[in-house]
Design a protein around this motif. Structure first.
Motif: not given
Length: 319
Positions: A23-27, A52, A76
């Motif tokens: 659900e959160g930001d991802l790289e 990403r 992050h």
């Protein structure tokens, strides 16, 4: 994800991360070492397909250097380590982040679920998953309970703590994950194992690659013990003692046959006991196809003796 010569598994490994639906930001940071296959081209293709995915250079070519390159570039507060020949189970990242919050740990990790695709790699996977093969490390065994651990497979880290202790030791080409977790624990941080976190691991699929892998692992394990003597255990001494016992027994026994010496010939008991152990270990491993079981004695022998010989030799020259 540090990658080198991973054209066979890289796309599947990256897709498993994308399929997490976190659900959160991802790289996804791919630290690509100089390769002799199409790893670089595949990595750049994945980056073109999804913004990403970011491709980074790892000119040093070794795993800990690649990890540190990616850690330095990460944006992050949580860093998930993934292997180029590993596949995360569904919900892995979400569950790991929740465990970081629930336990206060600096690193959480789970089970290395080795799975083969050919008779040889199935036998190698069975050796990984058995205490009679790789040696019974906690994250290799499904029955290991959740709780504090000396080390875990791969790991999901708090980025600030990871940077605080200096990241991975780039002078350790193998066992750098174990040594990192050792430093985390020495600094007062919690390393936490949970069987909820599973990663499918695709083992080597050739006898020569398996022998090189275990020989080098034995070399670097001795180097870790040299630097940190308090980490030595009888489990690590079993393979080198096996090499000395079986090799010495075989040489003395054959010499005894030539010289017709019963005393020297009796030394053949040592290799005979080892052969019996390998046979019993092979028979005890369940749920193996006949073709994989047929290869099991060779796989176990390579695991034990290559690791032990590497441990006896010690750190590679020039490393």
């Amino acid at each position: 994800m540090p990658v080198r010569n991973e054209e066979k598994h890289l796309r599947a490994a990256v897709q498993r991360v994308l399929d997490q639906h976190y659900e959160g930001d991802l790289e996804i940071l791919l630290a690509v070492a100089p390769s002799t296959d199409l790893t670089r081209e595949i990595a750049e293709g994945l980056a073109d397909e999804d913004s990403r995915v970011v491709v980074l250079d790892n000119p040093a070519g070794v795993t800990p250097a690649g990890l540190n390159v990616a850690i330095a570039a990460a944006r992050h507060p949580v860093i998930v380590r993934v292997d180029g020949h590993g596949e995360l189970s569904p919900g892995y990242i979400g569950r790991a982040v929740a465990l970081l919050e629930e336990t206060g740990a600096a690193n959480v990790g789970g089970l290395m679920d080795a799975q083969g695709t050919t008779p040889l790699s199935e036998a190698i996977a069975a050796g990984y998953n058995s205490p009679l093969g790789l040696g019974g490390g906690g994250f290799h065994l499904a029955e290991t309970p959740a709780g504090p651990a000396d080390t875990v497979f791969l790991g999901v880290f708090r980025a600030d703590v990871l940077r605080e202790i200096g990241g991975f030791d780039e002078s350790l080409h193998r066992a750098q994950d174990w040594e990192l977790n050792y430093r985390l624990r020495r600094a007062g941080h919690l390393v936490y194992f949970s069987p909820d976190l599973q990663v499918v691991y695709r083992p080597r699929d050739s006898v020569s690659a398996l022998a090189r892998q275990f020989y080098r692992t034995g070399q670097w394990r001795r180097e870790v013990i040299r630097r940190h003597p308090d980490t030595a255990s009888l489990r690590y001494l079993a393979p080198p003692l096996t090499v000395v016992g079986t090799g010495g027994g075989l040489v003395l026994g054959l010499l005894g046959l030539v010289l017709r010496s019963r005393v020297l010939t009796a030394a053949l008991i040592a290799p005979a006991v080892y052969v019996a152990f390998v046979g019993a270990a092979t028979a005890s491993l369940g749920q193996l196809r006949p073709a994989a079981r047929l290869r099991m004695p060779l796989v176990l022998t390579i695991m034990h003796l290559a690791w032990g010989a590497g441990f006896i030799h010690g750190r590679p020259t020039g490393a």
